[in-house]
Design an enzyme around this catalytic site. Structure first.
Site, short mmCIF file in Angstrom:
data_model
loop_
_atom_site.label_atom_id
_atom_site.label_comp_id
_atom_site.label_asym_id
_atom_site.label_seq_id
_atom_site.Cartn_x
_atom_site.Cartn_y
_atom_site.Cartn_z
N GLU A 11 -2.51 -14.47 3.41
CA GLU A 11 -1.21 -14.49 4.11
C GLU A 11 -0.79 -15.93 4.40
O GLU A 11 -1.61 -16.85 4.36
CB GLU A 11 -1.36 -13.78 5.47
CG GLU A 11 -2.03 -12.43 5.43
CD GLU A 11 -1.08 -11.33 5.03
OE1 GLU A 11 0.12 -11.47 5.32
OE2 GLU A 11 -1.53 -10.34 4.43
N LYS A 39 -6.48 -1.11 10.00
CA LYS A 39 -7.75 -1.34 10.72
C LYS A 39 -7.54 -1.84 12.14
O LYS A 39 -8.33 -1.55 13.02
CB LYS A 39 -8.64 -2.32 9.96
CG LYS A 39 -7.99 -3.66 9.68
CD LYS A 39 -8.13 -4.03 8.21
CE LYS A 39 -7.07 -5.04 7.85
NZ LYS A 39 -6.63 -5.00 6.50
N GLY A 68 -1.22 -14.47 -3.69
CA GLY A 68 -0.94 -13.31 -2.85
C GLY A 68 -2.19 -12.72 -2.21
O GLY A 68 -2.14 -11.66 -1.60
N LYS A 123 -13.02 -4.26 11.07
CA LYS A 123 -13.70 -3.34 10.16
C LYS A 123 -15.13 -3.08 10.62
O LYS A 123 -15.65 -1.96 10.49
CB LYS A 123 -13.69 -3.91 8.75
CG LYS A 123 -12.29 -3.97 8.15
CD LYS A 123 -12.26 -4.85 6.89
CE LYS A 123 -10.88 -4.88 6.26
NZ LYS A 123 -10.80 -5.88 5.17
N ASP A 157 -10.21 -9.99 10.87
CA ASP A 157 -10.09 -8.82 9.99
C ASP A 157 -11.46 -8.14 9.85
O ASP A 157 -11.57 -6.92 9.95
CB ASP A 157 -9.56 -9.27 8.62
CG ASP A 157 -9.53 -8.13 7.62
OD1 ASP A 157 -8.61 -7.31 7.68
OD2 ASP A 157 -10.46 -8.06 6.78
N VAL A 208 0.83 -1.21 0.00
CA VAL A 208 0.00 0.00 0.00
C VAL A 208 0.87 1.26 0.00
O VAL A 208 0.58 2.23 -0.71
CB VAL A 208 -0.98 -0.01 1.20
CG1 VAL A 208 -1.79 1.27 1.23
CG2 VAL A 208 -1.91 -1.21 1.12
#
Lengths: 390, 390
Positions: free
Chosen positions: A177, A92, A174, A192, A188, A11
């Protein structure tokens, strides 16, 4: 405007690339610092391993945190805010815990703290939600918040492959992970969802240990095939409702009718929805992760800082009670153990290899499922469509 | 902030209702004037039939135009801007023609002209598009821009009813006008597509007589059943592409694979999409019409004026060439007349009751279709998935 990027992974590189684009240069943006780890080799003149250099450089207007993880991200964000820098993050995990602290620090220092990229990648979800809240009470939010788990479930549906095989493929591409737990076990999504609920209800969940989470680790080919036969698609979702100063939230596999947007959200896409009083149902669909979409969201926040576009002001100090029984629904449960005693307070019927638990509160279902898992590590559950708020 | 509403139909009443809501009153908004027609009875103290009263009242900050139609809406909007009032409108017909003129008048008078509600009702499409454009070139836009035609096609698909019957039902439900032409012949979509393309490419289409339009008036039950058998859903869409300083645009029935968001956009919902360089595909789904969703979009614009949130600045004076041959695709054509001479330059094959015209430029297909219609008033055509930009 000078930008310091903390972390130069996917990123961070995306932000660097977008800022270098021709039409961004007319905006007078440039990257002055890139913070890398102590023992990494500096391959670009902007690179430094000294955070204090960034903090003390008066020309740095915006600090972009894309390191991930809790510490030192938390420490660096606070330090940057306290040094009068605007901070933008895609992280996050750190926002889910420290949103209120960061917001207060930003206010105290008359700078901005923006985090659009932390939920839904390139999808303008945070701003869409904030915009709706200017007029409406938002009564529910829900979404396919995680691209990796959606890719896995989508591949299982389309190719009939088993979970483990598809996970390996996702890792090769990809998308997942090496340790896939955050994606497939729902953590995750939990982050969020908590950020979204904090904003939607103006609360500070912070420590979301109470949040019922059940992931997709135990799903089988046969499960997916059976759902398909019934005209249903399975998705790993986060969902929250509020009513009369109470709220609930949950991360779980959920079934959607074939002809819904959710069922037709393919690959690693995200779909995030809100329901407002006057606006009705509003859905946002797009790339929830990836280098350029996520970087795009960060640069959008940078431009908002530059154009002095304030985001919705939230104090995160409304008192609302977490109510695990706010929403009721039907669940499919697959287990080899006898659960008749465990579920004796609920109507349970048999359907193929599954039990249907009828009209059970969401929180209770997750509580009982934990007990089932102690006896049967391979057990799986999924909610059926049409949950109802009490 | 004082608001004057021009026109008190469904949307005008919705704006009045939302402004009266408790959380809006803390925003210090109130409706001071409602303009009604000359011979209507004043049933509320805010009502007046005298536009000059609104123009000369220095306390009026915002004029909301929801009368519809071209004149006097055009005249009133200009007058309001020239009297230093901010103007917000939901009127796509007048914006499609006069967007550049209104924008210039607003600039000259240091006020705002906003029109989010004119496209996609409650969906934050205009702002979503403008936001994307801060960073990306937007290469294509497309969407189910009209709820009435979507309702009709959705009902035909789900219930197997003929077009005329479903149209009557839509009229009974208030979804379709007594004269349904704007909705079913594509003119409503044409207006919304032109406004979107004006913004996306910074051009001034204004007079969109060249735009190829084909509606759904000729669609039959048998058509819909055949598409379903092929795993396709038909939608009436607007679509535009740009490449190398050329653009195209079209309104036409299009087929989508069953597992797409488009195919699964139900009832009278809208789905509008853009494709940007770094953001990728971004889709917005929601209520494209209706009292409260459309009024919500208007009040959002009012709040942007109040909070001094400027929208993207566009001059609408970029030179781009309209190129009817920019996009090529396959079409299904149903006609009783012999068209082999007409389509002799294209590969045509037979498929059930249909001809498949292969890889024909969109503009050419519409041109030839006009000739087919002269011979066969009941002929129908629909584009197949996977059109390609040249």
């Amino acid at each position: 405007m000078k930008i310091a990027i903390l972390g130069f992974g996917t990123v961070g590189k995306g932000v660097y690339e977008i800022v270098k684009k021709a039409n961004m240069q007319t905006q007078n943006l440039s990257v002055s610092h890139i913070l890398i780890r102590k023992n990494k080799i500096r391959t670009m003149p902007e690179m430094t391993d000294d955070m204090s250099e960034i903090l003390t450089d008066k020309d740095v207007d915006v600090v972009v945190e894309v390191m991930g993880g809790i510490e030192p991200a938390h420490e660096y964000i606070l330090a940057a805010l306290n040094h009068g820098k605007n901070v933008i993050t895609a992280n996050k995990a750190v926002v889910a815990i420290y949103l209120k602290e960061f917001t207060e620090a930003a206010e105290r220092n008359h700078v901005k703290f923006y985090f659009e990229a932390s939920v839904g990648g390139g999808i303008p979800w945070i701003q869409g939600l904030e915009k709706a809240l200017r007029i409406d009470n938002v009564n529910s939010i829900s979404g396919i918040f995680n691209g990796t788990s959606n890719f896995i479930l989508d591949q299982m549906s389309k190719k009939g492959q088993p979970f483990v095989e598809v996970l390996k493929e996702a890792q090769k591409l990809g998308y997942a992970e090496a340790d896939p737990s955050a994606d497939i076990d729902g953590y995750d999504i939990a982050n969020k969802l908590c950020i979204s609920a904090d904003i939607a209800y103006d609360i500070d969940i912070k420590n979301h240990q109470k949040l019922p989470i059940f992931g997709i680790r135990n799903i089988t080919c046969e499960d997916v095939k059976y759902f398909q036969k019934r005209g249903l698609a399975v998705k790993l979702i986060g969902r929250s409702h509020q009513k009369d100063n109470k709220f609930d939230y949950v991360v779980e596999p959920a079934l959607f009718l074939d002809q819904t947007l959710e069922a037709n959200t393919p690959d690693n896409y995200n779909l995030i929805s809100l329901n407002g009083e006057t606006i009705g149902k509003l859905d946002f669909f797009g790339q929830g992760a990836g280098m350029l979409p996520t970087a795009n969201a960060i640069v959008q926040d940078i431009l908002d800082v530059k154009e002095r576009k304030s985001h919705l002001k939230r104090d995160f100090d409304k008192r609302m009670e977490y109510c695990p029984d706010l929403t009721k629904g039907d669940y499919l449960l697959r287990t080899k153990v006898n659960v008749s005693e465990l579920f004796k307070n609920y109507q349970v019927s048999k359907e193929g290899s599954y039990l249907v638990v009828h009209q059970i509160p969401v929180g209770m279902m997750h509580k009982l499922m934990k007990l089932v898992l102690q006896e049967d590590k391979a057990a799986f559950m999924v909610s059926l469509p049409d949950q109802e708020v009490a």
